[in-house]
Each structure stands twice: as C-alpha cells, then as structure tokens.
Design an enzyme around this catalytic site. Sequence first.
Site, short mmCIF file in Angstrom:
data_model
loop_
_atom_site.label_atom_id
_atom_site.label_comp_id
_atom_site.label_asym_id
_atom_site.label_seq_id
_atom_site.Cartn_x
_atom_site.Cartn_y
_atom_site.Cartn_z
N LYS A 196 13.12 50.73 -17.65
CA LYS A 196 13.73 49.39 -17.52
C LYS A 196 13.14 48.40 -18.53
O LYS A 196 12.04 48.57 -19.02
CB LYS A 196 13.63 48.91 -16.08
CG LYS A 196 14.63 49.71 -15.24
CD LYS A 196 14.84 49.23 -13.85
CE LYS A 196 15.93 50.11 -13.20
NZ LYS A 196 15.96 50.00 -11.77
N ARG A 232 12.42 57.08 -8.65
CA ARG A 232 13.67 57.39 -9.36
C ARG A 232 13.37 57.33 -10.85
O ARG A 232 13.10 56.25 -11.38
CB ARG A 232 14.74 56.38 -8.96
CG ARG A 232 16.10 56.65 -9.60
CD ARG A 232 17.12 55.60 -9.16
NE ARG A 232 18.42 55.88 -9.72
CZ ARG A 232 18.81 55.52 -10.95
NH1 ARG A 232 17.97 54.89 -11.75
NH2 ARG A 232 20.02 55.81 -11.38
N1 HH2 Z 1 18.33 51.53 -10.94
C1 HH2 Z 1 19.43 51.87 -11.65
C2 HH2 Z 1 20.49 52.54 -11.03
N2 HH2 Z 1 20.42 52.90 -9.72
N3 HH2 Z 1 19.25 52.95 -7.69
C3 HH2 Z 1 18.18 52.61 -6.97
N4 HH2 Z 1 18.09 52.96 -5.67
N5 HH2 Z 1 17.11 51.94 -7.52
C4 HH2 Z 1 17.10 51.55 -8.83
O1 HH2 Z 1 16.12 50.93 -9.26
C5 HH2 Z 1 18.25 51.88 -9.62
C6 HH2 Z 1 19.32 52.59 -9.01
C7 HH2 Z 1 19.53 51.52 -13.09
O2 HH2 Z 1 19.06 52.55 -13.90
P1 HH2 Z 1 19.99 53.63 -14.66
O3 HH2 Z 1 20.74 54.48 -13.70
O4 HH2 Z 1 19.14 54.37 -15.61
O5 HH2 Z 1 20.98 52.78 -15.54
P2 HH2 Z 1 22.51 52.37 -15.39
O6 HH2 Z 1 22.65 51.57 -14.15
O7 HH2 Z 1 22.78 51.58 -16.65
O8 HH2 Z 1 23.33 53.63 -15.31
#
Ligand code: HH2
Length: 251
Positions: A196, A232
């Site tokens: 992040k 995660r």
């Molecule tokens: N962060 C993201 C997505 N889903 N779910 C939970 N429970 N907690 C989190 O901190 C969280 C999440 C964002 O990260 P990422 O999936 O890598 O990116 P994007 O939302 O751009 O697909």
Amino acid sequence: MGVLNVTPDSFSDGGRWLDFEAAVAHGRDLVAEGADIVDVGGESTRPGAEPVPVEEELRRVVPVVRELAPHVRVSVDTRKPEVAAAAVEAGASILNDVSASLHRVAASTGAGWIAMHMKGEPRTMQQEAHYDDVVEEVRAFLVARAEAGRAAGVEDVWVDPGIGFGKTVEHNLELLRRLDVLLALGRPVLVGFSRKSTLGRLLGDPAATTGTAAASVGAAVAAFERGATILRVHDVRETVEALAVASAVAG
Ligand code: HH2
C-alpha cells in the site's frame, strides 16, 4: 491470505492475472508458497477506482474460484451480493467484504464474513480521511458490524481496520500501533498492509501509490507481533519466511 486480483487495474498488480489461465497458475503458486487462503477479487478498490458491472465481475471471478477451491480455502473479495453468492456456489467459503454489508449473504450461504472498515467509497475515500480519533471510530464501526453479523446468524466473523481505505499514513500507523483495541473485540483480526501507498510514503516518496515487497513484509511482521490473525499479502513466500523467524523468536 494470498491476494489474487483478476483485474486490469489493481494498484500494484493490475492486469497481471486477468487472464483465466494466468490467474489459476498464480493462485496455485500462492498455495505452493504457503498461503492458507487465496483471496480472489474482480474489482479494484484502490483510491479513485471505478466500479465494475456485476456481469463482468462474475465473469472474472467465478471460473477462477471454481478451479482453485478444491485445492485451497478461497475467499472472494467483493462488495456485490450476486458475486458473493455465486462465488460461494463455486466453492468459496469466506466473503472478504470491504463494504462490510454482506452479512446476510454470509448468513444465508454459511460462509465466513470479513467486515472491513472503509470511510466513504473507493472513488472518493481519500478525500474523507478525517477522524477525531481514528482507532475509536474504527473500533465502534467494527463492533456494530460484528453485532449485525451475529444478529443475522453469521457463525464466523472477522474484522479488519481497512488499512488505506480513507486513511492517511498516520491513521494507518496508529491503527497498527493500537491493534490491541481491535483484538479486544474477541474476533480474528485481518490486516492488509501489503504494497500500500503508506509504505512507499514512509520510504520518502510523498506521491507513492504502492510500496515494495520488502516494506510489505516489514508491515506484516509488525502486524503479526501485535496479534493480527490473518495477513492479506501479495508476497506470500517472503512473508511466510519472515513470519517463521518472527514466530520462532516469539516462542
Ligand atoms: N485491501 C485491498 C483489497 N481488499 N480486503 C481486506 N479485507 N483488507 C484490505 O486491506 C484490502 C482488501 C486493496 O489491495 P489490492 O487488492 O492489492 O488492490 P486493488 O483493490 O486495487 O485490487
């Protein structure tokens, strides 16, 4: 929990696993590297992201869930009840719910439910990063959502402070420092700090939109040491190795 983003636009790995074959291969790699759960998502929730139509999200997510679910526990990262229900039908057993609103779907399907705190919605959330007391506000929100889950009949409720969702660098650090406040809710706590922008900003780039794998592992170890139950992460192998050492030291 290993992250599998079947999206063209996720902030750190958008487009890499959009193709079905590539997504399944990456999911299998995450398992081989030591993930206990693979989190399949078909909609980016990065700051400023545009919503994805339900048919498109179903098309991205359901075949991948169906393929991986016989081999590993699968969670589905979605805000849509239709996608959540279809993913459970295809074999997912956890709803990873950044909207914290899918408790009725979790109850009716028997899936576990991860309720995450977010201020506003992804398109606008970084404009809403104002709190009197971020830890207390997140705690109160998660208490209310956990209670809603219990009242709806969800057996398995996990809570998540929502690192980066309508929060500044300082808010994110404060939530991690005071993770004991969320652990006191008596539910498993998930932390998602991986890649992040806060991590890149801590390394000196005020305009960073991502963080490195090494910085992510540092955050994962810090979260583990403060009692997080589920991490995660994108970089599963590196995180598993770091946690093996951190947990050996912890005894
Ligand atoms: N962060 C993201 C997505 N889903 N779910 C939970 N429970 N907690 C989190 O901190 C969280 C999440 C964002 O990260 P990422 O999936 O890598 O990116 P994007 O939302 O751009 O697909």
